[in-house]
Design an enzyme around this catalytic site. Structure first.
Site, PDB file in Angstrom:
ATOM      1  N   ALA A  84      25.997 -36.440 -22.780  1.00 30.97           N
ATOM      2  CA  ALA A  84      25.517 -36.110 -21.436  1.00 30.97           C
ATOM      3  C   ALA A  84      26.244 -34.867 -20.968  1.00 30.97           C
ATOM      4  CB  ALA A  84      25.796 -37.271 -20.491  1.00 30.97           C
TER       5      ALA A  84
ATOM      6  N   THR B 247      20.449 -36.372 -10.349  1.00 33.99           N
ATOM      7  CA  THR B 247      19.611 -37.550 -10.599  1.00 33.99           C
ATOM      8  C   THR B 247      19.958 -38.601  -9.555  1.00 33.99           C
ATOM      9  OG1 THR B 247      19.626 -37.005 -12.941  1.00 33.99           O
ATOM     10  CG2 THR B 247      18.985 -39.248 -12.376  1.00 33.99           C
TER      11      THR B 247
ATOM     12  N   ASP C 141      38.874 -47.278 -22.701  1.00 32.44           N
ATOM     13  CA  ASP C 141      38.862 -45.876 -22.285  1.00 32.44           C
ATOM     14  C   ASP C 141      38.620 -45.016 -23.534  1.00 32.44           C
ATOM     15  OD1 ASP C 141      39.423 -43.292 -21.534  1.00 32.44           O
ATOM     16  OD2 ASP C 141      41.328 -43.766 -20.530  1.00 32.44           O
TER      17      ASP C 141
ATOM     18  N   GLY D  36      32.788 -47.220 -12.878  1.00 36.84           N
ATOM     19  CA  GLY D  36      31.655 -48.106 -13.167  1.00 36.84           C
ATOM     20  C   GLY D  36      31.778 -49.434 -12.429  1.00 36.84           C
TER      21      GLY D  36
ATOM     22  N   ARG E 123      28.301 -38.435  -3.164  1.00 38.07           N
ATOM     23  CA  ARG E 123      27.213 -37.496  -3.396  1.00 38.07           C
ATOM     24  C   ARG E 123      26.205 -37.548  -2.246  1.00 38.07           C
ATOM     25  NH1 ARG E 123      26.232 -37.869  -9.810  1.00 38.07           N
ATOM     26  NH2 ARG E 123      26.937 -39.983  -9.506  1.00 38.07           N
TER      27      ARG E 123
ATOM     28  N   TYR F 115      35.564 -30.720 -14.223  1.00 35.94           N
ATOM     29  CA  TYR F 115      34.315 -31.323 -14.731  1.00 35.94           C
ATOM     30  C   TYR F 115      33.535 -30.289 -15.540  1.00 35.94           C
ATOM     31  CZ  TYR F 115      29.868 -33.924 -14.494  1.00 35.94           C
ATOM     32  OH  TYR F 115      28.704 -34.604 -14.800  1.00 35.94           O
TER      33      TYR F 115
ATOM     34  N   PHE G 158      26.092 -45.606 -13.225  1.00 34.63           N
ATOM     35  CA  PHE G 158      24.712 -45.427 -12.741  1.00 34.63           C
ATOM     36  C   PHE G 158      23.756 -45.149 -13.910  1.00 34.63           C
ATOM     37  CE2 PHE G 158      22.017 -41.780 -10.884  1.00 34.63           C
ATOM     38  CZ  PHE G 158      20.944 -42.614 -10.599  1.00 34.63           C
TER      39      PHE G 158
HETATM   40  N1  UDP Z   1      26.520 -32.712   0.451  1.00 33.75           N
HETATM   41  C1  UDP Z   1      26.384 -32.812   1.812  1.00 33.75           C
HETATM   42  N2  UDP Z   1      26.879 -33.924   2.447  1.00 33.75           N
HETATM   43  C2  UDP Z   1      27.477 -34.942   1.772  1.00 33.75           C
HETATM   44  C3  UDP Z   1      27.601 -34.852   0.371  1.00 33.75           C
HETATM   45  C4  UDP Z   1      27.106 -33.724  -0.266  1.00 33.75           C
HETATM   46  O1  UDP Z   1      25.842 -31.911   2.459  1.00 33.75           O
HETATM   47  O2  UDP Z   1      27.908 -35.929   2.430  1.00 33.75           O
HETATM   48  C5  UDP Z   1      26.010 -31.509  -0.219  1.00 33.75           C
HETATM   49  C6  UDP Z   1      26.984 -30.842  -1.175  1.00 33.75           C
HETATM   50  O3  UDP Z   1      27.818 -29.939  -0.471  1.00 33.75           O
HETATM   51  C7  UDP Z   1      26.058 -30.160  -2.142  1.00 33.75           C
HETATM   52  C8  UDP Z   1      24.837 -31.081  -2.185  1.00 33.75           C
HETATM   53  O4  UDP Z   1      24.910 -31.886  -1.028  1.00 33.75           O
HETATM   54  O5  UDP Z   1      25.652 -28.913  -1.644  1.00 33.75           O
HETATM   55  C9  UDP Z   1      24.799 -31.979  -3.404  1.00 33.75           C
HETATM   56  O6  UDP Z   1      26.046 -32.570  -3.500  1.00 33.75           O
HETATM   57  P1  UDP Z   1      26.378 -33.732  -4.508  1.00 33.75           P
HETATM   58  O7  UDP Z   1      27.780 -34.132  -4.269  1.00 33.75           O
HETATM   59  O8  UDP Z   1      25.342 -34.797  -4.391  1.00 33.75           O
HETATM   60  O9  UDP Z   1      26.231 -33.124  -5.967  1.00 33.75           O
HETATM   61  P2  UDP Z   1      26.398 -31.678  -6.606  1.00 33.75           P
HETATM   62  O10 UDP Z   1      24.996 -31.263  -6.854  1.00 33.75           O
HETATM   63  O11 UDP Z   1      27.076 -30.736  -5.647  1.00 33.75           O
HETATM   64  O12 UDP Z   1      27.190 -31.925  -7.809  1.00 33.75           O
END
Ligand code: UDP
Length: 313
Positions: free
Chosen positions: A116, A177, A58, A38, A188, A147, A13
């Site tokens: 990053a 982002t 890799d 990717g 996400r 991570y 991304f």
């Molecule tokens: N989240 C959610 N439903 C989803 C995926 C994520 O409610 O289907 C919530 C997750 O629990 C977190 C927030 O959205 O509180 C952001 O999650 P993401 O995985 O995008 O990234 P993070 O900021 O946690 O790394």
């Protein structure tokens, strides 16, 4: 002579948007990716460009690039919580061994290297917003530890190469982002909400949705990377949009844009160690880089919606 830049995670991304930007800046771009998360579709528009080349590699293994190199952007890593749960060892390796290999490459090539990093170095933060001076609240052995700790090690290794070997380094801490080329199934929040709402499925809000995030549109992030790369500032710097919102509210914003009557919000369990708040303090980026996010969330969400709509049809 064109400046030559190596971008790791080039087909991901952020990496793919960075390839676009550096080509536009008149650089010769070498993309590198092992393609575990990717997608070559993100960069195939460059394949016929003589200023672009791609290595399927890799970076956790020894990295060789022929000739001179001016810049390295290390953006390779699984970056969504479900990805790094599925690939914990690879996540640890790309942040640690991968960073070490690339710092070694930067040293022999006399290249400037930007890594990053992430708001995850702050863990589940006990201060909000998070300034760069905050040391964080990270569970090293929790599900996100692979991570978070890889990225913390990455910062430590980068500063060590900077201080001990004099390598010219930059560290960006990236907050949430979003934008086109996020993977539909990366788990996400925004890709999940958009794809669920478009398909008329249940929109899965984790916990009660009161946890907050601050979403930065990808174009603003790319501008921040470029400004940092061209600056002389060598300590970590936050890049993100400070417009904080609860996850439930952002799910409702997505539902309003998609406007599919079949989609309904459901609540699911909150993943372990999910940060309760997250918002960048961007004073440094504003004052030192003259950087400020320009794209408001409603505009960014609309552009992202159009991307997912096309992807899913
Ligand atoms: N989240 C959610 N439903 C989803 C995926 C994520 O409610 O289907 C919530 C997750 O629990 C977190 C927030 O959205 O509180 C952001 O999650 P993401 O995985 O995008 O990234 P993070 O900021 O946690 O790394």
């Amino acid at each position: 002579m064109k400046k030559k830049i190596l971008i790791t995670g080039a087909s991901g991304f952020l990496g793919s948007h960075l390839c676009d930007r550096m080509i536009d800046e008149g650089m010769a771009v070498i993309g590198m990716d092992n393609l575990i998360t990717g997608d070559l579709a993100n960069i195939e528009h460059h394949f016929s460009n003589e200023n672009f080349s791609f290595y399927h590699h890799d970076v956790s293994k020894f990295v060789h690039v022929p000739g001179e190199l001016d810049y390295i952007l290390h953006f390779a890593s699984p970056a969504s919580p479900i990805d790094y749960l599925k690939m914990p060892i690879q996540t640890l390796k790309v942040g640690s061994l991968g960073t070490h290999n690339l710092l070694g490459l930067a040293r022999v090539k006399n290249a400037r290297m930007l890594i990053a990093s992430t708001s995850e170095v702050y863990g589940d933060p006990l201060v909000n917003p998070q300034p760069e001076e905050y040391w964080g609240n990270v569970n090293p052995i929790g599900p996100r530890g692979v991570y978070d700790e890889a990225k913390r090690f990455q910062e430590a290794m980068t500063m060590a190469y900077h201080n001990y070997h004099g390598v010219d380094t930059r560290i960006i801490r990236i907050f949430n982002t979003f934008g086109p080329r996020m993977r539909v199934n990366d788990g996400r929040a925004l890709p999940a909400f958009f794809s669920q709402a478009i398909r008329g499925e249940e929109v899965t809000v984790f916990g009660d949705g009161s946890q907050t995030r601050s979403f930065c549109y990808v174009d603003d992030l790319v501008e921040g990377v470029f400004k940092l790369l061209m600056s002389e500032y060598t300590l970590p710097i936050n890049i993100g949009n400070p417009d904080e919102i609860s996850i439930l509210d952002v799910a409702e914003e997505v539902m309003a844009i998609v406007n599919n009557p079949d989609a309904k919000i459901i609540f699911k369990g909150l993943p372990k160690d999910d940060p309760k708040v997250r918002r960048p303090d961007i004073t440094k980026a504003k004052t030192l880089l003259d950087w400020n996010p320009k794209v408001v969330r409603s505009e960014g969400l609309q552009l992202t919606y159009e991307y997912f709509l096309k992807k899913l049809n």
